[in-house]
Scaffold this active site. Structure first.
Site, PDB file in Angstrom:
ATOM      1  N   GLU A  41       0.823  -1.217   0.000  1.00  0.00           N
ATOM      2  CA  GLU A  41       0.000   0.000   0.000  1.00  0.00           C
ATOM      3  C   GLU A  41       0.858   1.268   0.000  1.00  0.00           C
ATOM      4  OE1 GLU A  41      -3.487   2.025   2.813  1.00  0.00           O
ATOM      5  OE2 GLU A  41      -2.131   0.530   3.652  1.00  0.00           O
ATOM      6  N   LYS A 110      -9.673   3.104  -2.085  1.00  0.00           N
ATOM      7  CA  LYS A 110      -9.925   2.565  -0.747  1.00  0.00           C
ATOM      8  C   LYS A 110     -11.236   3.113  -0.185  1.00  0.00           C
ATOM      9  CE  LYS A 110      -7.507   2.105   3.723  1.00  0.00           C
ATOM     10  NZ  LYS A 110      -6.284   2.519   4.449  1.00  0.00           N
ATOM     11  N   CYS A 146      -5.657  -2.679   2.953  1.00  0.00           N
ATOM     12  CA  CYS A 146      -5.388  -2.536   4.386  1.00  0.00           C
ATOM     13  C   CYS A 146      -6.648  -2.618   5.264  1.00  0.00           C
ATOM     14  CB  CYS A 146      -4.626  -1.235   4.622  1.00  0.00           C
ATOM     15  SG  CYS A 146      -3.680  -1.198   6.178  1.00  0.00           S
TER      16      CYS A 146
END
Length: 261
Positions: A41, A110, A146
């Site tokens: 990431e 995200k 994540c």
């Protein structure tokens, strides 16, 4: 399928040095047998949140060009982690993938921003679910970021739609390493699929990143794992295990989506 995971120490706020580092890792470690390379990431700038207005990529321009060059040069699919990315005057944490022909095959912002890191003060959350997409060999996979790992609902759609591998790209802290292991294993078991967690390592201020990039099979068994050091993990995946597990434990035939409201 041979997958190579790059557990990088992200250089805080310096995309040029991070690109140089990735290039050197490719030069040293790539070979013709590798099908897929995975990055962590926010590899372009790390979590330099307060300076992303100046440092983030512009509509994936530089990041895509850089990854496209590597993919074409080495004839390899690249699950290119994620980068800080400005689009329409907003900053996103954008994951993307490029196939060995240099084509952009996935882009995902995200969805779940981390409140503990005040991400919402600097980033805009994505508004679309993670989609399944095809690698060069036709395998359907998906790519998440994540904190998304804590939301099992997000993986259900691509898994039910045929994805055989979930790539979670992360900068996951050492303080929550136990959660990293437990959640990745749970996602693999409940969706009968391979789950690959690609993490960074090293320090960002007072935050130590955990490393421990890991591959888990559809039964929840460990295929391979790194420690906390910068390193590369190479694994061979037998994708037939996905179909076998989905036949043995047919969760998607038993699922009752209408009741889960």
């Amino acid at each position: 399928m041979k997958v190579q995971i790059y557990q990088l120490p992200i250089i805080f706020g310096d995309s040029s040095k991070n690109e140089t580092q990735i290039t050197q890792w490719f030069e040293k470690n790539m070979n013709a047998e590798v099908d897929v390379v995975v990055l962590p990431e926010m590899w372009n700038n790390g979590y330099d949140l307060e300076h992303l207005n100046e440092k983030a990529d512009n509509n994936l321009g530089q990041s895509f060009s850089f990854i496209k060059h590597l993919a074409e040069k080495y004839k390899v699919d690249i699950v290119a982690g994620s980068v800080s990315n400005i689009r329409n005057y907003q900053i996103f944490n954008t994951a993307f993938s490029v196939n060995k022909s240099g084509q952009l095959i996935n882009e995902y912002d995200k969805v779940h921003l981390v409140p503990m890191l005040r991400e919402h003060e600097f980033l805009t959350a994505g508004e679309n679910v993670a989609e399944p997409f095809q690698l060069s060999d036709g395998t359907y996979v998906t790519q998440l970021i994540c904190y998304d790992l804590r939301f099992p609902e997000l993986l259900r759609y691509p898994a039910r739609s045929g994805a055989k591998i979930a790539f979670y790209v992360a900068q996951w802290p050492m303080s929550r390493l136990q959660h990293w292991h437990s959640l990745l294993k749970a996602r693999a078991i409940e969706n009968n699929m391979f789950v690959i967690g690609t993490n960074s390592t090293g320090f960002d201020g007072n935050t130590e990143y955990a490393g421990h990039s890991i591959v888990i099979n559809p039964n929840g068994d460990l295929v391979g794992e790194l420690n906390e050091s910068a390193d590369i993990l190479t694994v061979d995946l037998n994708l037939n295990e996905v179909e076998q597990q989905r036949e043995n434990i047919p969760v998607f035939k038993s699922i009752k989506l209408d009741l889960y409201k």
